[in-house]
Design an enzyme around this catalytic site. Sequence first.
Site, PDB file in Angstrom:
ATOM      1  N   VAL A   1       1.017  -3.605   3.985  1.00 21.75           N
ATOM      2  CA  VAL A   1       0.728  -4.877   4.634  1.00 21.75           C
ATOM      3  C   VAL A   1       1.976  -5.780   4.760  1.00 21.75           C
ATOM      4  CG1 VAL A   1       0.011  -6.198   2.601  1.00 21.75           C
ATOM      5  CG2 VAL A   1      -1.254  -6.451   4.723  1.00 21.75           C
TER       6      VAL A   1
ATOM      7  N   SER B   1       0.802  -1.233   0.000  1.00 24.43           N
ATOM      8  CA  SER B   1       0.000   0.000   0.000  1.00 24.43           C
ATOM      9  C   SER B   1       0.833   1.280   0.000  1.00 24.43           C
ATOM     10  CB  SER B   1      -0.917   0.017   1.222  1.00 24.43           C
ATOM     11  OG  SER B   1      -2.178  -0.459   0.875  1.00 24.43           O
TER      12      SER B   1
ATOM     13  N   TYR C   1      -4.223   3.144   7.699  1.00 24.68           N
ATOM     14  CA  TYR C   1      -5.500   2.435   7.794  1.00 24.68           C
ATOM     15  C   TYR C   1      -6.426   3.189   8.741  1.00 24.68           C
ATOM     16  CZ  TYR C   1      -2.440  -0.874   5.512  1.00 24.68           C
ATOM     17  OH  TYR C   1      -1.548  -1.438   4.651  1.00 24.68           O
TER      18      TYR C   1
ATOM     19  N   LYS D   1       0.637   3.437  -2.960  1.00 29.44           N
ATOM     20  CA  LYS D   1      -0.479   4.363  -3.208  1.00 29.44           C
ATOM     21  C   LYS D   1      -0.009   5.820  -3.151  1.00 29.44           C
ATOM     22  CE  LYS D   1      -3.898   1.107  -1.409  1.00 29.44           C
ATOM     23  NZ  LYS D   1      -4.515   0.582  -0.194  1.00 29.44           N
TER      24      LYS D   1
ATOM     25  N   TYR E   1      -2.871  -2.228 -10.328  1.00 27.31           N
ATOM     26  CA  TYR E   1      -2.786  -2.164  -8.870  1.00 27.31           C
ATOM     27  C   TYR E   1      -1.923  -3.303  -8.315  1.00 27.31           C
ATOM     28  CZ  TYR E   1      -4.221  -2.121  -3.987  1.00 27.31           C
ATOM     29  OH  TYR E   1      -4.209  -2.100  -2.615  1.00 27.31           O
TER      30      TYR E   1
END
Length: 316
Positions: free
Chosen positions: A270, A70, A252, A73, A200
């Site tokens: 993660v 992540s 998160y 991103k 992705y």
Amino acid sequence: MTASDTAQDLDALLEEVAEVARPTARQGELADYIPALRDEDPDCFGLAMVDMDGTEYVVGDVDRPFAIQSISKVFSLVLAMQKADRAEGVKKELWDRVGVEPSGDPFNSLIQLEREKGIPRNPMINAGALVVDDVLLGHCENPREEMKALVSELAGEEVTIDERVADAEEGTSGRNRAIAYLMQSFDNLHHTVDEVIDAYAHQCAVQMTARQLARASRFLANDGVDPATGKQILRPPLARRVAAIMLTTGTYDAAGEFAFDVGLPCKSGVAGAIMALAPDRYGITVWSPPLDSSGNSRAGHVALHELAERLELSIF
Ligand code: GLU
């Protein structure tokens, strides 16, 4: 105090932080949805801090690559914001299609998306990252290569994509596909679900080390200028916006907790890495694979708390 004394002090301080943080890793658990994460050594621990002059303070496994997951991103958003800064139409497209509010729901939740008509709350949850990828597919020749080139430039070294991780991501992408189809049903996805999921999965599979991520984050702590090259990657107000998004949504649904006890814009992944920005001072990354119940690296959280306290890094 001389410059070299300071460097020695910082090296010693990082050792101390690692000593406090490392044992807490065992309170967390490895992500287990793909083999690369499930089979990772839970005792790995690396902490890298790079100042604006390029001096690197490191402890532990800072040169061992992992999937940035992540954390990618942030870089896909930067790429989209670069495009948006050059064309008003892209800017409108981007920010009409994804919000900037914390979600308060898990990163891969569908609930809010149904209620909010396919507009993701922010670009750091999966739905938002998928929209950003959709925008990139419309405005880049090859988003995967452009993102890889951007992070390689920022890291000062060529990074790679682990195709096995990308395949495993695609093989376990049911929930992300569900998110993508739901957004498509609200007309908030313009490419095929396969194309968007492929983009992705590949960005999640970019392999980097803690040292490389710490280097690559520095421009966001330096008004958008990469200190290694002097190149303006993003204009200052845009770099600040990325930092604001990281602070409010990057960890998160524990962003409040991170603001409270770290006080730095952070983005976690993660695989157990957390990339943090200390404005005008350092790019920082900590990596320890076991995660807490929010999905953030357990020991990484502790390390950033200790580091921020000892060096008075909090932006507040
Ligand atoms: N590949 C993961 C997913 O989309 C990324 C999760 C993360 O790092 O937060 O489920």
